[in-house]
Design a protein around this motif. Structure first.
Motif, PDB file in Angstrom:
ATOM      1  N   ALA A 144       0.844  -1.196   0.000  1.00 42.94           N
ATOM      2  CA  ALA A 144       0.000   0.000   0.000  1.00 42.94           C
ATOM      3  C   ALA A 144       0.875   1.239   0.000  1.00 42.94           C
ATOM      4  O   ALA A 144       1.951   1.253   0.600  1.00 42.94           O
ATOM      5  CB  ALA A 144      -0.893  -0.012   1.243  1.00 42.94           C
ATOM      6  N   GLY A 145       0.412   2.291  -0.664  1.00 43.93           N
ATOM      7  CA  GLY A 145       1.181   3.531  -0.671  1.00 43.93           C
ATOM      8  C   GLY A 145       0.530   4.567  -1.554  1.00 43.93           C
ATOM      9  O   GLY A 145      -0.349   4.235  -2.351  1.00 43.93           O
ATOM     10  N   ARG A 146       0.974   5.801  -1.411  1.00 46.10           N
ATOM     11  CA  ARG A 146       0.459   6.871  -2.273  1.00 46.10           C
ATOM     12  C   ARG A 146       0.727   6.539  -3.729  1.00 46.10           C
ATOM     13  O   ARG A 146       1.666   5.826  -4.057  1.00 46.10           O
ATOM     14  CB  ARG A 146       1.146   8.191  -1.928  1.00 46.10           C
ATOM     15  N   SER A 147      -0.049   7.157  -4.601  1.00 47.53           N
ATOM     16  CA  SER A 147       0.010   6.818  -6.025  1.00 47.53           C
ATOM     17  C   SER A 147       1.394   6.947  -6.640  1.00 47.53           C
ATOM     18  O   SER A 147       1.746   6.191  -7.520  1.00 47.53           O
ATOM     19  CB  SER A 147      -0.963   7.688  -6.806  1.00 47.53           C
ATOM     20  N   ASN A 148       2.203   7.907  -6.191  1.00 48.07           N
ATOM     21  CA  ASN A 148       3.482   8.129  -6.872  1.00 48.07           C
ATOM     22  C   ASN A 148       4.675   7.774  -5.985  1.00 48.07           C
ATOM     23  O   ASN A 148       5.751   8.333  -6.130  1.00 48.07           O
ATOM     24  CB  ASN A 148       3.582   9.590  -7.316  1.00 48.07           C
TER      25      ASN A 148
ATOM     26  N   ASP B  60      -1.139   8.943   4.197  1.00 51.41           N
ATOM     27  CA  ASP B  60      -0.196   7.952   4.743  1.00 51.41           C
ATOM     28  C   ASP B  60      -0.547   7.649   6.199  1.00 51.41           C
ATOM     29  O   ASP B  60      -0.550   6.497   6.637  1.00 51.41           O
ATOM     30  CB  ASP B  60       1.247   8.479   4.703  1.00 51.41           C
ATOM     31  N   ILE B  61      -0.813   8.712   6.951  1.00 52.42           N
ATOM     32  CA  ILE B  61      -1.099   8.562   8.379  1.00 52.42           C
ATOM     33  C   ILE B  61      -2.419   7.817   8.571  1.00 52.42           C
ATOM     34  O   ILE B  61      -2.505   6.880   9.377  1.00 52.42           O
ATOM     35  CB  ILE B  61      -1.119   9.947   9.080  1.00 52.42           C
ATOM     36  N   GLN B  62      -3.436   8.180   7.776  1.00 53.41           N
ATOM     37  CA  GLN B  62      -4.735   7.497   7.856  1.00 53.41           C
ATOM     38  C   GLN B  62      -4.575   6.016   7.534  1.00 53.41           C
ATOM     39  O   GLN B  62      -5.126   5.162   8.224  1.00 53.41           O
ATOM     40  CB  GLN B  62      -5.733   8.111   6.869  1.00 53.41           C
ATOM     41  N   MET B  63      -3.824   5.714   6.467  1.00 57.15           N
ATOM     42  CA  MET B  63      -3.640   4.322   6.055  1.00 57.15           C
ATOM     43  C   MET B  63      -2.938   3.531   7.159  1.00 57.15           C
ATOM     44  O   MET B  63      -3.333   2.418   7.486  1.00 57.15           O
ATOM     45  CB  MET B  63      -2.844   4.247   4.747  1.00 57.15           C
ATOM     46  N   HIS B  64      -1.917   4.116   7.756  1.00 57.96           N
ATOM     47  CA  HIS B  64      -1.192   3.413   8.816  1.00 57.96           C
ATOM     48  C   HIS B  64      -2.120   3.134  10.002  1.00 57.96           C
ATOM     49  O   HIS B  64      -2.164   2.014  10.509  1.00 57.96           O
ATOM     50  CB  HIS B  64       0.043   4.199   9.262  1.00 57.96           C
TER      51      HIS B  64
ATOM     52  N   LEU C 193       4.031   8.942  11.748  1.00 61.07           N
ATOM     53  CA  LEU C 193       3.178   7.750  11.653  1.00 61.07           C
ATOM     54  C   LEU C 193       2.930   7.136  13.029  1.00 61.07           C
ATOM     55  O   LEU C 193       2.102   6.233  13.165  1.00 61.07           O
ATOM     56  CB  LEU C 193       3.816   6.690  10.739  1.00 61.07           C
ATOM     57  N   GLY C 194       3.670   7.606  14.030  1.00 58.24           N
ATOM     58  CA  GLY C 194       3.512   7.040  15.372  1.00 58.24           C
ATOM     59  C   GLY C 194       3.982   5.595  15.434  1.00 58.24           C
ATOM     60  O   GLY C 194       3.350   4.753  16.076  1.00 58.24           O
ATOM     61  N   LEU C 195       5.098   5.293  14.751  1.00 58.37           N
ATOM     62  CA  LEU C 195       5.608   3.915  14.736  1.00 58.37           C
ATOM     63  C   LEU C 195       6.135   3.549  16.121  1.00 58.37           C
ATOM     64  O   LEU C 195       6.856   4.318  16.736  1.00 58.37           O
ATOM     65  CB  LEU C 195       6.747   3.762  13.716  1.00 58.37           C
ATOM     66  N   SER C 196       5.780   2.343  16.551  1.00 60.60           N
ATOM     67  CA  SER C 196       6.296   1.873  17.842  1.00 60.60           C
ATOM     68  C   SER C 196       7.691   1.287  17.616  1.00 60.60           C
ATOM     69  O   SER C 196       8.107   1.069  16.478  1.00 60.60           O
ATOM     70  CB  SER C 196       5.361   0.822  18.424  1.00 60.60           C
ATOM     71  N   LYS C 197       8.390   1.022  18.706  1.00 63.20           N
ATOM     72  CA  LYS C 197       9.769   0.502  18.612  1.00 63.20           C
ATOM     73  C   LYS C 197       9.852  -0.816  17.851  1.00 63.20           C
ATOM     74  O   LYS C 197      10.857  -1.123  17.225  1.00 63.20           O
ATOM     75  CB  LYS C 197      10.349   0.306  20.013  1.00 63.20           C
ATOM     76  N   ASP C 198       8.780  -1.624  17.919  1.00 59.61           N
ATOM     77  CA  ASP C 198       8.860  -2.931  17.251  1.00 59.61           C
ATOM     78  C   ASP C 198       8.281  -2.905  15.830  1.00 59.61           C
ATOM     79  O   ASP C 198       8.178  -3.935  15.180  1.00 59.61           O
ATOM     80  CB  ASP C 198       8.193  -4.028  18.099  1.00 59.61           C
ATOM     81  N   GLU C 199       7.918  -1.724  15.333  1.00 56.97           N
ATOM     82  CA  GLU C 199       7.466  -1.631  13.939  1.00 56.97           C
ATOM     83  C   GLU C 199       8.651  -1.256  13.054  1.00 56.97           C
ATOM     84  O   GLU C 199       9.231  -0.187  13.220  1.00 56.97           O
ATOM     85  CB  GLU C 199       6.378  -0.566  13.790  1.00 56.97           C
ATOM     86  N   PRO C 200       9.000  -2.120  12.101  1.00 52.27           N
ATOM     87  CA  PRO C 200      10.172  -1.828  11.275  1.00 52.27           C
ATOM     88  C   PRO C 200       9.954  -0.646  10.330  1.00 52.27           C
ATOM     89  O   PRO C 200       8.857  -0.452   9.809  1.00 52.27           O
ATOM     90  CB  PRO C 200      10.370  -3.123  10.472  1.00 52.27           C
TER      91      PRO C 200
END
Length: 194
Positions: free
Chosen positions: A29-33, A123-127, A163-170
């Motif tokens: 998943a990702g933005r169009s470009n 991106d933030i919504q998708m995450h 994105l608010g990634l946690s420590k265990d999210e690569p």
């Protein structure tokens, strides 16, 4: 990861067309470009398995690619950017929601973001959406060759924060141009391929 075979299978618009063999699926998943097609081609050692488009937003279905007869890469329609009608966007939205909410074979999602820019609202919504549905997310920052190495850390921190990634999210840096991050991406995916 040694890729012995990678083939396009189907462009599906709903569950009736999804493969029924129960093999694990890795959604992209990702933005169009953001460089999704280039990412898939690089990961699978193929130049044109997925056509890269001059017009962002060309993928409007779930495109299934079978890899080594063992698992699927599922190319998901890009979000943001695409110049499509509101009706089309709503139809994609429903299709994606059903896929992420109900697909048992979905074992992980690779979310691609552009290393050069802060994550977009989409991106933030998708995450948040993927986390809400409980999917393991591997965040891949593309186009790393376009950012000076001295600034990689700063840009990574920005993505982690936004994105608010946690420590265990690569969070992996990737370049489809020079192959940076390809081995790390396969290592991160390995647990989800069986």
């Amino acid at each position: 990861m040694k890729i012995t075979q990678a083939d396009y299978v189907i462009s599906a618009v709903g569950p009736a067309q999804y493969p029924t063999d129960g093999l694990p699926e890795i959604a992209l998943a990702g933005r169009s470009n953001v460089g999704k097609s280039s990412f898939i081609n690089k990961m699978l050692n193929r130049r044109n398995l997925v056509r890269t488009s001059e017009k962002p937003g060309k993928t409007q279905k779930l495109n299934y690619f079978i890899v080594n007869q063992a698992f699927y890469f599922v190319d998901v329609p890009g979000y943001g950017y695409a110049k499509v009608s509101k009706t089309d966007k709503e139809a994609w939205g429903r299709m994606l929601e059903a896929y992420f909410a109900e697909r048992d074979s979905l074992s992980a999602v690779v979310q691609l973001v552009d290393l050069r820019h802060p994550p977009s609202k989409e991106d933030i919504q998708m995450h948040d959406y993927l986390v809400y549905f409980g999917h393991p997310v591997i965040t891949v920052a593309t186009k790393s060759d376009k950012v000076p190495k001295s600034k990689h850390q700063k840009h990574k921190q920005m993505i982690i924060h936004d994105l608010g990634l946690s420590k265990d999210e690569p969070l992996l840096l990737f370049s489809s141009l020079n192959g940076t991050g390809k081995e790390e991406a396969w290592r991160a995916l390995e647990p989800y391929l069986h």
